[in-house]
Design a protein around this motif. Structure first.
Motif, short mmCIF file in Angstrom:
data_model
loop_
_atom_site.label_atom_id
_atom_site.label_comp_id
_atom_site.label_asym_id
_atom_site.label_seq_id
_atom_site.Cartn_x
_atom_site.Cartn_y
_atom_site.Cartn_z
N ILE A 282 65.68 17.62 -27.52
CA ILE A 282 67.06 17.93 -26.45
C ILE A 282 66.21 16.95 -25.71
N ALA A 283 65.44 17.75 -25.49
CA ALA A 283 65.37 17.86 -23.42
C ALA A 283 64.71 15.79 -24.00
N SER A 284 64.05 15.72 -24.90
CA SER A 284 64.10 14.10 -24.51
C SER A 284 65.12 12.76 -24.40
N GLY A 285 66.78 13.43 -25.02
CA GLY A 285 68.01 12.83 -24.86
C GLY A 285 67.87 11.81 -25.93
N ARG A 286 67.13 11.74 -26.68
CA ARG A 286 67.17 10.65 -27.82
C ARG A 286 68.15 10.66 -28.90
N SER A 287 69.30 11.98 -28.35
CA SER A 287 70.41 11.50 -29.54
C SER A 287 71.53 12.80 -29.20
N ASP A 288 72.79 12.45 -29.01
CA ASP A 288 74.14 13.33 -28.16
C ASP A 288 74.28 14.18 -28.90
N GLY A 289 73.75 14.82 -29.69
CA GLY A 289 74.21 15.61 -31.01
C GLY A 289 73.09 15.73 -32.39
N VAL A 290 72.45 16.92 -32.25
CA VAL A 290 72.68 17.30 -33.34
C VAL A 290 72.19 18.90 -34.33
N VAL A 291 72.38 17.85 -35.63
CA VAL A 291 72.67 18.48 -36.68
C VAL A 291 70.86 19.35 -37.45
N VAL A 292 71.38 21.09 -37.60
CA VAL A 292 70.19 21.06 -37.64
C VAL A 292 70.33 21.83 -39.08
N ILE A 293 69.36 21.30 -40.53
CA ILE A 293 70.07 22.24 -42.00
C ILE A 293 68.89 22.63 -41.95
N GLY A 294 69.25 24.05 -42.43
CA GLY A 294 68.94 24.90 -42.45
C GLY A 294 68.11 26.37 -41.46
N GLN A 295 68.86 27.18 -41.12
CA GLN A 295 68.02 28.28 -40.06
C GLN A 295 66.26 28.64 -40.40
N SER A 296 65.78 28.60 -41.38
CA SER A 296 64.61 28.80 -42.26
C SER A 296 64.82 29.90 -41.65
N THR A 297 63.35 29.93 -40.45
CA THR A 297 63.46 31.19 -40.04
C THR A 297 63.64 31.08 -37.83
N GLU A 298 64.20 29.58 -37.88
CA GLU A 298 64.13 29.35 -36.58
C GLU A 298 65.60 30.24 -35.63
N HIS A 299 65.84 31.72 -36.52
CA HIS A 299 67.42 31.97 -35.66
C HIS A 299 66.97 31.71 -33.89
N GLU A 300 65.91 32.50 -33.37
CA GLU A 300 65.66 32.71 -32.06
C GLU A 300 65.60 31.23 -31.15
N THR A 301 64.66 30.20 -31.66
CA THR A 301 65.03 28.74 -31.26
C THR A 301 66.20 28.01 -31.42
N LEU A 302 67.18 28.47 -32.34
CA LEU A 302 68.48 28.44 -32.01
C LEU A 302 69.40 29.12 -30.91
N GLN A 303 69.45 30.04 -30.93
CA GLN A 303 69.66 31.20 -29.74
C GLN A 303 69.09 30.60 -28.64
N GLN A 304 67.97 30.43 -28.01
CA GLN A 304 67.95 30.01 -27.17
C GLN A 304 68.92 28.47 -26.71
N ALA A 305 68.57 27.61 -27.88
CA ALA A 305 69.51 26.39 -27.44
C ALA A 305 70.74 26.40 -27.21
N ALA A 306 71.10 27.49 -27.91
CA ALA A 306 72.81 27.13 -27.85
C ALA A 306 73.25 27.32 -26.81
N ASP A 307 72.87 28.33 -25.12
CA ASP A 307 72.94 28.39 -24.32
C ASP A 307 73.41 27.62 -23.32
N SER A 308 72.53 26.19 -23.56
CA SER A 308 72.35 25.46 -22.68
C SER A 308 72.53 23.77 -23.20
N TYR A 309 73.29 23.73 -24.88
CA TYR A 309 73.02 22.24 -25.58
C TYR A 309 74.44 22.70 -26.34
N PRO A 310 75.29 22.32 -26.27
CA PRO A 310 77.08 22.73 -27.13
C PRO A 310 76.73 21.99 -28.29
#
Lengths: 330, 330
Positions: free
Chosen positions: B113-141
């Motif tokens: 996200i910080a890299s600004g490489r793209s205008d949006g992100v699709v993540v396929i599969g939460q795997s075990t990354e729920h927490e990571t996603l939670q954190q990102a969601a706050d600041s990155y719609p």
DNA sequence: ATGAAAGCGCTAACAA
DNA sequence: TTGTTAGCGCTTTCAT
């Protein structure tokens, strides 16, 4: 980055150097800057970096679909190729830019190249774009193509031994006493054309009494293939074997045959091309020509990176293997 | 661009405007500039453009693979999803940046996200990354995730009705007189965990005499699944049905069962999840819970673009459908 | 070892 | 309607 510089009390250029791991910047200071960047969640902006460096660290992967316009990006073979390409490209620390081109405009490649979006281009399938590729090859080395080798071609290809595979498949059918073998597929693009040529070559040395070559065009979509087969059957011209230009075509052909009351392999033997995972599991299981997708993908990426580094590379033809299963038994 | 400007005898800014189709620039002049650009094979540099506009016209698609590290990008479900995503994204004139993340570092998303490489992100599969996603969601719609909906989740998901599908599958087994049903799969990530919960729910209302729940962990790779099943059989504890967490697992389970002399469905009924193309073609064909991959991909992209435009979007749960075939007949 | 400054190619606010 | 100018965030040459 200027934020980091301010926080570290140094100039941006020092931060840039530090983050690039330059030995110029004092070790302690570098550590401090790296630490700071981590705390602040800072990562260098690859866009700005690319603009400055004129290197994007990206590889474009393009799938030109022309006559196969209907074909979505779901063909198992393409899609497996994509997966392996992603694997190989990311392994080298590059990003992968995936692009699908429908009804190519003849400028699609030139535009992609001119845009400087990526450091190299992988084209999956020549489709009908041989000329386009020829033109691009002159001025743009970092280009590799999955497809058939064509005499006089200037671009670098990686592809299976299509004629050899097709010939083996048809010989197998002949050896098992099939005498009226239909080629099912549209030999417009080079790859399918080469498979068609292999088919012709095998028939040329066929025993007497073998029916002359016959093509039933079928696009790479399941529906189109089914339709073609049904029409072919109803045309009333007899045949006892189908050599399909791809597994997807073969599988839907089998379905169509069953629908028309013809048994595979008893009435009609069927051979496909690709050996997609499904092929081993259809009923009857599919005799087919196996392509080495993973090796192909790896080779493509390997050659591409050598070309990115300025090396010249020759085209590669990968061996294929006839996998005999139930749809055309020994 | 400055070349074009010189040739056209105007300033670069005019060229820029002309090529952007601005109504400000005189129509005739615009035509002339466009013509010139075409002749010269000029296309605007998207890198520079991105830097300036702070929009990249790119969408990142990320597949975090953790415990499934060995698993290459070949799982039929993922791969189908990729194809449809590519379709939907390119249709909107965006590029697709494909990235595979192995053994996520907990910063992978923040960095992307910080890299600004793209205008949006699709993540396929939460795997075990729920927490990571939670954190990102706050600041990155502009973030959407394929996966299970989790109570309290802040990010936007699109996913199948996993519990519902699993429940339907297990109810089907119960209705057909199976009483010792094993859950085959590792319920670590949210999606599989939800399927497991559906399994539990169905068993809770099972007839008396039904064996208690039992999990045999099996990773998503064919080999791992086969192994798990074999061990399970040799453990000697009897079972008459398997509910596999995915079709890939189910199919290799069937193979393992056959290898151990157990007939499907006579001795053991098997139900999978996904309905990959292969499922209809195995012997016996696979009873499974169908997910709508294409609809899922379209919904993901649709929601993502709405989020890119600043809209808030709710998570979506897609209905699934039990497809009854031979491996667990009615 | 570090800072200053230029410039990658583009767009947009401002000026004319 | 068009030109001028500043600046997006970075790297690197040159100077110190």
């Amino acid at each position: 980055m200027s934020d980091i510089a301010r926080l570290a009390g140094v100039h941006v250029s020092t931060v840039s150097r530090a983050l690039a791991g330059s030995p110029l910047v004092e070790a302690g200071k570098r550590k401090r800057i790296e630490q700071l960047a981590r705390e602040q969640g800072y990562v260098v902006n690859p866009v700005a970096r690319s603009l400055r460096l004129k290197r994007t660290q990206m590889v474009s992967v393009v799938i030109p679909l022309q006559h196969e316009a209907g074909q979505p990006l779901t063909d198992p073979f393409f899609v497996a190729m994509l997966g392996h390409l992603a694997e190989a490209i990311t392994q080298r620390g590059y990003g992968m830019h995936l692009q699908k081109v429908v009804l190519p405009t003849h400028e699609w490649l030139a535009e992609l190249i001119a845009s400087g979006r990526s450091d190299g281009v992988v084209v999956i399938g020549q489709s009908t774009e041989h000329e386009t590729l020829q033109q691009a090859a002159d001025s743009y080395p970092p280009l590799v193509v999955w497809g058939g080798r064509i005499p006089g071609q200037k671009y670098c290809t990686v592809g299976s031994d299509n004629p050899g595979g097709a010939e083996a498949a048809v010989r197998h059918l002949l050896k098992t006493r099939r005498r009226r073998i239909v080629f099912l597929g549209d030999p417009t693009g080079p790859e399918l054309r080469q498979r068609y040529e292999g088919y012709l070559r095998a028939l040329r040395e066929a025993p007497r009494g073998t029916a002359p070559p016959r093509v039933v065009p079928a696009h790479l979509t399941p529906d189109a293939a089914s339709l073609a087969v049904r029409e072919c059957i109803r045309a009333g011209e007899p045949f006892d074997a189908l050599f399909a230009a791809s597994d997807v075509i073969a599988i839907s052909a089998i379905r169509a045959l069953a629908g028309e009351g013809l048994a595979v392999p008893r009435d009609v033997a069927v051979v496909g091309f690709d050996d997609i995972p499904l092929a081993a599991h259809t009923t009857p299981s599919l005799t087919t020509v196996r392509q080495d997708v993973e090796g192909g993908a790896r080779t493509l990426v390997d050659l591409l990176f050598r070309r990115i580094e300025g090396e010249e590379t020759e085209s590669v033809v990968l061996p294929v293997q006839l996998i005999v299963r139930e749809s055309a038994p020994a």
